[in-house]
Write a protein that holds these residues in place. Sequence first.
Motif, mmCIF file in Angstrom:
data_model
loop_
_atom_site.group_PDB
_atom_site.id
_atom_site.type_symbol
_atom_site.label_atom_id
_atom_site.label_comp_id
_atom_site.label_asym_id
_atom_site.label_seq_id
_atom_site.Cartn_x
_atom_site.Cartn_y
_atom_site.Cartn_z
ATOM 1 N N ALA A 250 -15.009 0.708 -0.315
ATOM 2 C CA ALA A 250 -13.649 -0.275 -0.134
ATOM 3 C C ALA A 250 -12.543 0.566 -0.793
ATOM 4 O O ALA A 250 -11.230 -0.508 -0.812
ATOM 5 C CB ALA A 250 -14.083 -1.332 -1.637
ATOM 6 N N GLY A 251 -12.523 1.413 -1.322
ATOM 7 C CA GLY A 251 -11.443 1.808 -2.886
ATOM 8 C C GLY A 251 -10.972 2.699 -1.584
ATOM 9 O O GLY A 251 -9.080 2.341 -2.042
ATOM 10 N N VAL A 252 -11.015 2.921 -0.574
ATOM 11 C CA VAL A 252 -9.695 3.089 0.514
ATOM 12 C C VAL A 252 -9.145 2.301 1.170
ATOM 13 O O VAL A 252 -8.395 2.158 1.413
ATOM 14 C CB VAL A 252 -10.776 3.887 1.958
ATOM 15 N N ALA A 253 -9.569 1.091 1.777
ATOM 16 C CA ALA A 253 -8.915 -0.009 1.854
ATOM 17 C C ALA A 253 -7.929 -0.575 1.415
ATOM 18 O O ALA A 253 -7.057 -0.995 0.935
ATOM 19 C CB ALA A 253 -10.274 -1.437 2.762
ATOM 20 N N LEU A 254 -8.496 -0.670 -0.203
ATOM 21 C CA LEU A 254 -8.151 -1.364 -1.384
ATOM 22 C C LEU A 254 -6.351 -0.260 -1.437
ATOM 23 O O LEU A 254 -4.874 -0.814 -1.419
ATOM 24 C CB LEU A 254 -8.790 -1.654 -3.090
ATOM 25 N N ALA A 255 -6.487 1.098 -1.679
ATOM 26 C CA ALA A 255 -5.393 1.935 -1.647
ATOM 27 C C ALA A 255 -4.537 1.955 -0.626
ATOM 28 O O ALA A 255 -2.899 1.757 -0.458
ATOM 29 C CB ALA A 255 -6.054 2.972 -1.390
ATOM 30 N N ALA A 256 -5.341 0.648 0.675
ATOM 31 C CA ALA A 256 -3.742 0.712 1.823
ATOM 32 C C ALA A 256 -3.115 -0.049 1.462
ATOM 33 O O ALA A 256 -2.831 -0.049 2.061
ATOM 34 C CB ALA A 256 -5.228 0.840 2.998
ATOM 35 N N ALA A 257 -3.862 -0.624 1.260
ATOM 36 C CA ALA A 257 -3.297 -2.313 0.958
ATOM 37 C C ALA A 257 -2.025 -1.782 -0.254
ATOM 38 O O ALA A 257 -1.249 -2.924 -0.643
ATOM 39 C CB ALA A 257 -4.545 -3.579 0.241
ATOM 40 N N ALA A 258 -2.029 -1.239 -1.191
ATOM 41 C CA ALA A 258 -1.217 -1.234 -2.152
ATOM 42 C C ALA A 258 -0.324 -0.205 -1.318
ATOM 43 O O ALA A 258 1.299 -0.370 -1.650
ATOM 44 C CB ALA A 258 -2.162 -0.145 -3.028
ATOM 45 N N CYS A 259 -1.097 0.426 -0.455
ATOM 46 C CA CYS A 259 0.920 1.431 -0.242
ATOM 47 C C CYS A 259 1.045 0.509 0.978
ATOM 48 O O CYS A 259 2.680 0.873 1.270
ATOM 49 C CB CYS A 259 -0.354 2.367 1.244
ATOM 50 N N GLY A 260 0.189 -0.160 2.123
ATOM 51 C CA GLY A 260 1.467 -1.598 2.450
ATOM 52 C C GLY A 260 2.063 -1.890 2.080
ATOM 53 O O GLY A 260 3.127 -2.738 1.871
ATOM 54 N N MET A 261 1.913 -2.483 0.400
ATOM 55 C CA MET A 261 2.354 -3.468 -0.386
ATOM 56 C C MET A 261 3.776 -2.278 -0.253
ATOM 57 O O MET A 261 5.201 -2.942 -0.652
ATOM 58 C CB MET A 261 2.030 -3.792 -1.543
ATOM 59 N N ALA A 262 3.777 -0.735 -0.673
ATOM 60 C CA ALA A 262 4.725 -0.889 -1.452
ATOM 61 C C ALA A 262 5.851 -0.617 -0.132
ATOM 62 O O ALA A 262 7.507 -0.423 -0.381
ATOM 63 C CB ALA A 262 4.266 0.787 -2.139
ATOM 64 N N VAL A 263 5.299 0.138 0.441
ATOM 65 C CA VAL A 263 6.657 -0.154 2.446
ATOM 66 C C VAL A 263 6.794 -1.104 2.645
ATOM 67 O O VAL A 263 7.803 -1.341 3.086
ATOM 68 C CB VAL A 263 5.182 0.579 3.671
ATOM 69 N N GLY A 264 6.061 -2.455 2.680
ATOM 70 C CA GLY A 264 7.097 -3.114 3.364
ATOM 71 C C GLY A 264 8.138 -4.282 1.885
ATOM 72 O O GLY A 264 8.912 -4.494 2.080
ATOM 73 N N GLU A 265 7.856 -3.596 0.406
ATOM 74 C CA GLU A 265 8.837 -4.091 -0.176
ATOM 75 C C GLU A 265 9.965 -3.383 -0.140
ATOM 76 O O GLU A 265 10.631 -3.339 -0.576
ATOM 77 C CB GLU A 265 7.812 -4.379 -1.900
ATOM 78 N N PHE A 266 9.680 -1.879 -0.343
ATOM 79 C CA PHE A 266 10.751 -0.836 0.119
ATOM 80 C C PHE A 266 11.071 -1.071 1.103
ATOM 81 O O PHE A 266 13.139 -1.473 1.472
ATOM 82 C CB PHE A 266 9.942 0.024 0.136
ATOM 83 N N VAL A 267 10.697 -1.490 2.320
ATOM 84 C CA VAL A 267 12.033 -1.715 3.766
ATOM 85 C C VAL A 267 12.445 -2.312 3.942
ATOM 86 O O VAL A 267 13.173 -2.945 3.991
ATOM 87 C CB VAL A 267 10.742 -1.670 4.825
#
Length: 392
Positions: A250-267
Motif C-alpha cells: 500500500a505504501g507504493v500506492a499512497l506515495a504515488a497518490a502524493a506524487c499525483g497530488m503534487a503534479v496536479g497542483e503544479f500543473v
Amino acid sequence: MSERGATFKDVFAVKEFRVLFGSFALLVGGDSVKMLALSVLVYDRTGSPGLSAAAYMAGWLPYIFGGLFLLSLADRLPPRGLMIAGEVVRLVVCLLMAFAGLPVWAMLALVLVSGLFSPVFGAARNALLPDLLPGDAFVLARSLLGVTSASAQIGGMALGGGILALTGPAGALALTAGLSAVAAVVLRFGLPYRAARNAGGRGTIRTTLRVNRGLAADRRVRGLLLAMWVPVMFLAGAEAVLVPYLGAAAGVALAAAACGMAVGEFVVGRFVAPGTRERLSLPLAAMIGVPWLGFALQPGVVVAAALAALSAGCMAYQLGLQRRFVTAVPEDVRGQAFGLQSAGLMTGQAVGAALVGGLAEVTGTHQAIAVSGGLAILAALALARPLRPELP
C-alpha cells in the motif's frame, strides 16, 4: 478577470512569501518525522500495532475541536506571533517526548492537547497569503504550498526513516525540534509585524462559534466549503482502504497518490489560465472518483498506484475555488474562514476513512473503494453550483 496567470517569479519576488514557503516546508517535513518517530517509539514500548497506529494519527484528531472552538484566535492575535508560537509548541512537545521519559498515555495526551491549536497556527499563515499576494498570485502560492506539502511529506517520511535507523526515535524527535527552532527564527526575522485582523469579540470559544455559524449560514461560503470538503472525503476513504487491499504494498500506492497530488497542483496552478482553472473545477472534482471505479476489477499494485495518482492529481480542482473563497468571506474573519476550511477538510477525511472502512467490512475492500469513487462523482455533481464559476 485577466487570463494572465501569475508566474513563479511573481510569487517568489515577495520576500514574505519566501519566508512562509520555507517555514511551511520545515513544518510539514518535521511533522512527518515527528509522527513517524512517535509511532515507532510507542510500538517499541508497548509492542501494540493498534497503539502505534493511534499514535501516528493522534496529531490529526484535534483538528475538529480546534476548528470548532479556537479558530477566532487566528484573527484576534498577530499572525507572526501565532506562527512562531506554533513552532515553539512543536519544539517543546518533541523535546519532552524524546527526553522526559513520559509514559505512553502522557505522550499521546501531549500530542492531542498541543494539536488543538494546530488549526489556529495554520489559519494565520493561510489568511496572510492574500495580503501578500493578491489575485492569481495567491492561487499560485496555494498551489506551491500544496506541492510542498505532498513533497515534504514524502521527503519527511524518507528522512525520518533514515534518522530512525541511525539514532532511534529520540534522535528523530530531536531533529524535528531543531527544524521547529529554525522555522521560528526564520519567521521572527523574516516577517514584519502585522496587527491582529480583528481584535474584537468577547471570549475565544463564543466568538469562534458565532463566526462559524455566520460562515455556515452564508449560502455562497457554505457551498464553497462543501465543494472543497465532500469530494476529498471520499478520496480519503478510498485511500484508507488501500492498506487492507494491498497490504505491505500500500505504501507504493499512497506515495504515488502524493506524487499525483503534487503534479496536479503544479500543473493546474502554474500552466492553466485563471478563467480556465475555475471552469475546470467541476470536471476535475467529478474526475476524482473515476479512477477508483477501476478497483471493481481488482487491479494489482502497479495499476492501483496509477489509479490513486490520477485521482489525487484531480484534487487541483480546489485551486479554481480559492479566489472565490477569499472574495466570499469577510476580510476581518478571513483567518477563521481558512481555519474552518482546513479543519473541515481534515475532519471530512477522517469521516471518509471511517465510512469506507466500515463499508469494506461488509462488501470487501475492492468493492468499497469502487463505491467510494462512485460517491465522489455523485458528490461533485450534487455540488455543481458552487463548483461552477460565477457568472459576471
